[in-house]
Design a protein around this motif. Structure first.
Motif, PDB file in Angstrom:
ATOM      1  N   THR A 207      66.812  86.684 -59.390  1.00  0.00           N
ATOM      2  CA  THR A 207      67.162  87.315 -60.658  1.00  0.00           C
ATOM      3  C   THR A 207      68.625  87.063 -60.980  1.00  0.00           C
ATOM      4  O   THR A 207      69.448  86.820 -60.105  1.00  0.00           O
ATOM      5  CB  THR A 207      66.915  88.833 -60.597  1.00  0.00           C
ATOM      6  N   THR A 208      68.971  87.131 -62.259  1.00  0.00           N
ATOM      7  CA  THR A 208      70.346  86.978 -62.708  1.00  0.00           C
ATOM      8  C   THR A 208      71.079  88.309 -62.556  1.00  0.00           C
ATOM      9  O   THR A 208      70.495  89.315 -62.154  1.00  0.00           O
ATOM     10  CB  THR A 208      70.385  86.554 -64.182  1.00  0.00           C
ATOM     11  N   ALA A 209      72.353  88.311 -62.910  1.00  0.00           N
ATOM     12  CA  ALA A 209      73.132  89.549 -62.844  1.00  0.00           C
ATOM     13  C   ALA A 209      72.534  90.624 -63.750  1.00  0.00           C
ATOM     14  O   ALA A 209      72.664  91.823 -63.487  1.00  0.00           O
ATOM     15  CB  ALA A 209      74.583  89.265 -63.236  1.00  0.00           C
ATOM     16  N   GLU A 210      71.879  90.199 -64.820  1.00  0.00           N
ATOM     17  CA  GLU A 210      71.232  91.150 -65.731  1.00  0.00           C
ATOM     18  C   GLU A 210      69.839  91.538 -65.243  1.00  0.00           C
ATOM     19  O   GLU A 210      69.140  92.310 -65.884  1.00  0.00           O
ATOM     20  CB  GLU A 210      71.125  90.556 -67.136  1.00  0.00           C
ATOM     21  N   GLY A 211      69.414  90.935 -64.120  1.00  0.00           N
ATOM     22  CA  GLY A 211      68.133  91.317 -63.541  1.00  0.00           C
ATOM     23  C   GLY A 211      66.959  90.454 -63.947  1.00  0.00           C
ATOM     24  O   GLY A 211      65.861  90.627 -63.427  1.00  0.00           O
ATOM     25  N   TYR A 212      67.175  89.511 -64.878  1.00  0.00           N
ATOM     26  CA  TYR A 212      66.023  88.784 -65.413  1.00  0.00           C
ATOM     27  C   TYR A 212      65.814  87.438 -64.733  1.00  0.00           C
ATOM     28  O   TYR A 212      66.766  86.720 -64.428  1.00  0.00           O
ATOM     29  CB  TYR A 212      66.167  88.556 -66.925  1.00  0.00           C
ATOM     30  N   ASN A 213      64.555  87.113 -64.512  1.00  0.00           N
ATOM     31  CA  ASN A 213      64.133  85.779 -64.108  1.00  0.00           C
ATOM     32  C   ASN A 213      62.764  85.551 -64.709  1.00  0.00           C
ATOM     33  O   ASN A 213      61.814  86.294 -64.422  1.00  0.00           O
ATOM     34  CB  ASN A 213      64.079  85.659 -62.580  1.00  0.00           C
ATOM     35  N   GLY A 214      62.659  84.539 -65.580  1.00  0.00           N
ATOM     36  CA  GLY A 214      61.406  84.310 -66.294  1.00  0.00           C
ATOM     37  C   GLY A 214      60.226  84.031 -65.386  1.00  0.00           C
ATOM     38  O   GLY A 214      59.087  84.423 -65.677  1.00  0.00           O
ATOM     39  N   TRP A 215      60.485  83.345 -64.266  1.00  0.00           N
ATOM     40  CA  TRP A 215      59.406  83.032 -63.329  1.00  0.00           C
ATOM     41  C   TRP A 215      58.851  84.308 -62.691  1.00  0.00           C
ATOM     42  O   TRP A 215      57.622  84.477 -62.572  1.00  0.00           O
ATOM     43  CB  TRP A 215      59.902  82.089 -62.233  1.00  0.00           C
ATOM     44  N   LEU A 216      59.758  85.199 -62.271  1.00  0.00           N
ATOM     45  CA  LEU A 216      59.308  86.441 -61.658  1.00  0.00           C
ATOM     46  C   LEU A 216      58.594  87.322 -62.681  1.00  0.00           C
ATOM     47  O   LEU A 216      57.607  87.995 -62.356  1.00  0.00           O
ATOM     48  CB  LEU A 216      60.489  87.199 -61.049  1.00  0.00           C
ATOM     49  N   ALA A 217      59.088  87.316 -63.910  1.00  0.00           N
ATOM     50  CA  ALA A 217      58.428  88.085 -64.965  1.00  0.00           C
ATOM     51  C   ALA A 217      57.013  87.558 -65.208  1.00  0.00           C
ATOM     52  O   ALA A 217      56.072  88.336 -65.403  1.00  0.00           O
ATOM     53  CB  ALA A 217      59.247  88.009 -66.255  1.00  0.00           C
ATOM     54  N   TYR A 218      56.880  86.236 -65.189  1.00  0.00           N
ATOM     55  CA  TYR A 218      55.548  85.638 -65.347  1.00  0.00           C
ATOM     56  C   TYR A 218      54.653  86.027 -64.167  1.00  0.00           C
ATOM     57  O   TYR A 218      53.501  86.439 -64.349  1.00  0.00           O
ATOM     58  CB  TYR A 218      55.676  84.121 -65.428  1.00  0.00           C
ATOM     59  N   GLY A 219      55.195  85.902 -62.935  1.00  0.00           N
ATOM     60  CA  GLY A 219      54.415  86.266 -61.760  1.00  0.00           C
ATOM     61  C   GLY A 219      53.959  87.715 -61.794  1.00  0.00           C
ATOM     62  O   GLY A 219      52.804  88.028 -61.466  1.00  0.00           O
ATOM     63  N   GLN A 220      54.856  88.617 -62.203  1.00  0.00           N
ATOM     64  CA  GLN A 220      54.485  90.026 -62.334  1.00  0.00           C
ATOM     65  C   GLN A 220      53.324  90.196 -63.314  1.00  0.00           C
ATOM     66  O   GLN A 220      52.361  90.923 -63.050  1.00  0.00           O
ATOM     67  CB  GLN A 220      55.676  90.839 -62.829  1.00  0.00           C
ATOM     68  N   SER A 221      53.393  89.516 -64.450  1.00  0.00           N
ATOM     69  CA  SER A 221      52.349  89.671 -65.469  1.00  0.00           C
ATOM     70  C   SER A 221      51.009  89.155 -64.978  1.00  0.00           C
ATOM     71  O   SER A 221      49.954  89.708 -65.302  1.00  0.00           O
ATOM     72  CB  SER A 221      52.754  88.958 -66.764  1.00  0.00           C
ATOM     73  N   LYS A 222      51.031  88.094 -64.160  1.00  0.00           N
ATOM     74  CA  LYS A 222      49.790  87.530 -63.645  1.00  0.00           C
ATOM     75  C   LYS A 222      49.206  88.393 -62.530  1.00  0.00           C
ATOM     76  O   LYS A 222      47.988  88.497 -62.388  1.00  0.00           O
ATOM     77  CB  LYS A 222      50.025  86.102 -63.180  1.00  0.00           C
ATOM     78  N   THR A 223      50.084  89.022 -61.742  1.00  0.00           N
ATOM     79  CA  THR A 223      49.603  90.011 -60.778  1.00  0.00           C
ATOM     80  C   THR A 223      48.952  91.170 -61.519  1.00  0.00           C
ATOM     81  O   THR A 223      47.892  91.674 -61.119  1.00  0.00           O
ATOM     82  CB  THR A 223      50.767  90.526 -59.912  1.00  0.00           C
ATOM     83  N   ALA A 224      49.581  91.587 -62.614  1.00  0.00           N
ATOM     84  CA  ALA A 224      49.028  92.688 -63.413  1.00  0.00           C
ATOM     85  C   ALA A 224      47.636  92.350 -63.940  1.00  0.00           C
ATOM     86  O   ALA A 224      46.754  93.220 -63.987  1.00  0.00           O
ATOM     87  CB  ALA A 224      49.972  93.022 -64.565  1.00  0.00           C
ATOM     88  N   ASN A 225      47.421  91.093 -64.344  1.00  0.00           N
ATOM     89  CA  ASN A 225      46.091  90.689 -64.802  1.00  0.00           C
ATOM     90  C   ASN A 225      45.034  90.933 -63.724  1.00  0.00           C
ATOM     91  O   ASN A 225      43.918  91.374 -64.018  1.00  0.00           O
ATOM     92  CB  ASN A 225      46.074  89.209 -65.172  1.00  0.00           C
ATOM     93  N   ILE A 226      45.376  90.628 -62.475  1.00  0.00           N
ATOM     94  CA  ILE A 226      44.414  90.801 -61.381  1.00  0.00           C
ATOM     95  C   ILE A 226      44.228  92.276 -61.056  1.00  0.00           C
ATOM     96  O   ILE A 226      43.099  92.753 -60.853  1.00  0.00           O
ATOM     97  CB  ILE A 226      44.840  90.010 -60.135  1.00  0.00           C
ATOM     98  N   LEU A 227      45.321  93.033 -61.014  1.00  0.00           N
ATOM     99  CA  LEU A 227      45.208  94.466 -60.738  1.00  0.00           C
ATOM    100  C   LEU A 227      44.382  95.174 -61.814  1.00  0.00           C
ATOM    101  O   LEU A 227      43.606  96.090 -61.517  1.00  0.00           O
ATOM    102  CB  LEU A 227      46.592  95.099 -60.632  1.00  0.00           C
TER     103      LEU A 227
END
Length: 339
Positions: A207-227
Motif C-alpha cells: 500500500t502507499t502512504a495513503e493506504g491505497y493499492n489498486g491490486w489489493l483493492a481488486y483482490g479484496q473485491s474478488k474475495t468478497a465475491n466468493i464470500l
C-alpha cells in the motif's frame, strides 16, 4: 462434488457448454450483468441466446453498448425476448432503477450471472463514497442480487431444487487480499494480521502512504465475491437456490483498461494460456447449468475454474467472514435483507 463433464478444461468454449446443457437453458429467464461488445458478457449472451431462453435480460453501464449486443442476440434467436437494461454498479440509485425495470419485465429469474467487474490502479469511489472496486464488484452486485431475490425465489418454486442459480464471477486474484473489514476503503488504517495480504508478495502489491493499492483493492473485491457466494449457498438452499463463484481464466478484456505498463507486464506473466471470450465464458455456463451441481453443504465447494471445481485461498471461504461481509454490505446499502 464433481461436474458432469470431467473432460472440460481451459480450452472448452461456452458455445460447446451451452449446447451440452441446452435443455436446461431453453425457456428460462436469464439476467447477465457487464454486457458489452467484445466482452465476456457478450460471449455469455451469445452462447445462452443460441439455446432459446425465454427471456434474456442484458445489463450494462452504457446503453448503446448493451443494445448492440442485444441486437446480435436477437438476430441469433428471434424467438427469445431480449431486453437491454442500463445498470451502473457504482451507483446505488442506478441499481435500484435497473432492478425495478427487471422486476417489471419478468416475474421470475432462473439464472443470474453477476459478470460485470472492474480493475483500476488509482483510487476512485462510487457515488456513495465506497472504494470503487469493492463498491462495484461486490457491493453493487450484492444490492442488485438481493433486490432480485423475490424473482429468483419465484423461479425456484416452479423448478427443481438447484435449478435456480446465482453465479458470481470472481478471479484467482482473490488470493491477493482478504476482505479488509477494518479498512475496506484502503485508507491506510491499521488492520489485524488476518486482514493483511499474504506474506511474500512483490513490492508492487504494497500500500502507499495513503493506504491505497489498486491490486489489493481488486483482490479484496474478488474475495468478497466468493464470500458472498458462500453466504448465498448456505442461506438460499432451503429456497432451492444455489450459488457458485467462477474464475473465468486468463483473458484480456476491458477489465484491464485501467492498467499501466507495469500492470500489463505483471498480468502477462500470470498465465501460460490465454483464453478467447468464448472460452472465458465457459466456466460460468458450467456453473449455471450443469445438472450435477446442486446445493452446496461444504462452503469450500463453491468455486470453479477451467470448467471444474478448484480450491480457493482459505480466507475466501470462511463462514464467519461471509456472515460479517453480508452485514457490512447491508450497512453500506442501507437495507437489511432476510433471505
Amino acid at each position: 462434488m464433481a461436474t458432469s463433464h470431467l473432460e472440460y478444461n481451459e480450452k472448452t468454449s461456452a458455445t460447446e457448454v451451452a449446447s451440452a446443457f441446452a435443455s436446461h437453458i431453453r425457456d428460462k429467464n436469464v439476467v447477465i450483468t457487464g454486457v458489452g461488445p467484445n466482452s465476456l458478457g457478450e460471449a455469455l449472451a451469445l452462447a445462452i441466446g443460441s439455446q432459446k431462453p425465454r427471456n434474456l435480460i442484458l445489463a450494462s453501464r452504457t446503453k448503446a453498448k448493451v443494445q448492440e449486443v442485444a441486437a446480435k442476440v436477437q438476430d441469433l434467436s428471434p424467438e427469445t425476448s431480449v431486453e437491454a437494461v442500463v445498470l451502473n454498479l457504482a451507483s446505488q440509485k442506478s441499481i435500484h432503477e435497473a432492478a425495478s425495470k427487471i422486476q417489471s419485465l419478468a416475474d421470475r429469474v432462473d439464472t443470474l450471472i453477476n459478470n460485470a467487474g472492474m480493475m483500476v490502479l488509482e483510487r476512485e469511489t462510487t457515488d456513495e463514497g465506497i472504494e470503487v472496486q469493492f463498491g462495484t464488484n461486490h457491493v453493487g452486485h450484492f444490492l442488485f442480487t438481493n433486490l432480485l431475490i423475490p424473482q429468483l425465489k419465484n423461479a425456484a418454486k416452479v423448478s427443481g431444487p438447484g435449478s435456480t442459480r446465482i453465479i458470481n464471477v470472481t478471479s484467482a486474484g482473490h488470493r491477493l487480499s482478504p476482505v479488509r473489514f477494518s479498512d475496506y476503503n484502503l485508507e491506510g488504517k491499521d488492520v489485524p494480521i488476518d486482514e493483511r495480504p499474504p506474506d511474500g508478495l512483490p513490492p508492487m502489491f504494497s500500500t502507499t502512504a495513503e493506504g491505497y493499492n489498486g491490486w489489493l483493492a481488486y483482490g479484496q473485491s474478488k474475495t468478497a465475491n466468493i464470500l458472498f457466494t458462500v453466504y448465498l449457498s448456505q442461506h438460499m438452499a432451503s429456497s432451492g437456490i444455489v450459488s457458485y463463484g467462477v474464475h473465468p481464466g486468463s483473458i484480456w478484456t476491458g477489465l484491464s483498461r485501467g492498467l499501466d505498463d507495469i500492470g500489463y507486464e505483471t498480468m502477462s506473466k500470470t498465465s501460460s494460456f490465454w483464453k478467447n471470450a468464448d472460452q472465458g465464458a465457459a466456466t460460468m455456463l458450467v456453473a449455471a447449468y450443469d445438472p450435477a451441481l446442486k446445493a452446496v453443504s461444504d462452503p469450500s465447494e463453491v468455486y470453479l475454474s477451467d470448467c471444474q471445481f478448484a480450491k480457493t485461498a482459505p480466507h475466501a471461504v470462511n463462514m464467519d467472514s461471509a456472515e460479517r461481509l453480508f452485514h457490512l454490505s447491508e450497512k453500506l446499502v442501507g437495507i437489511k435483507f432476510a433471505l
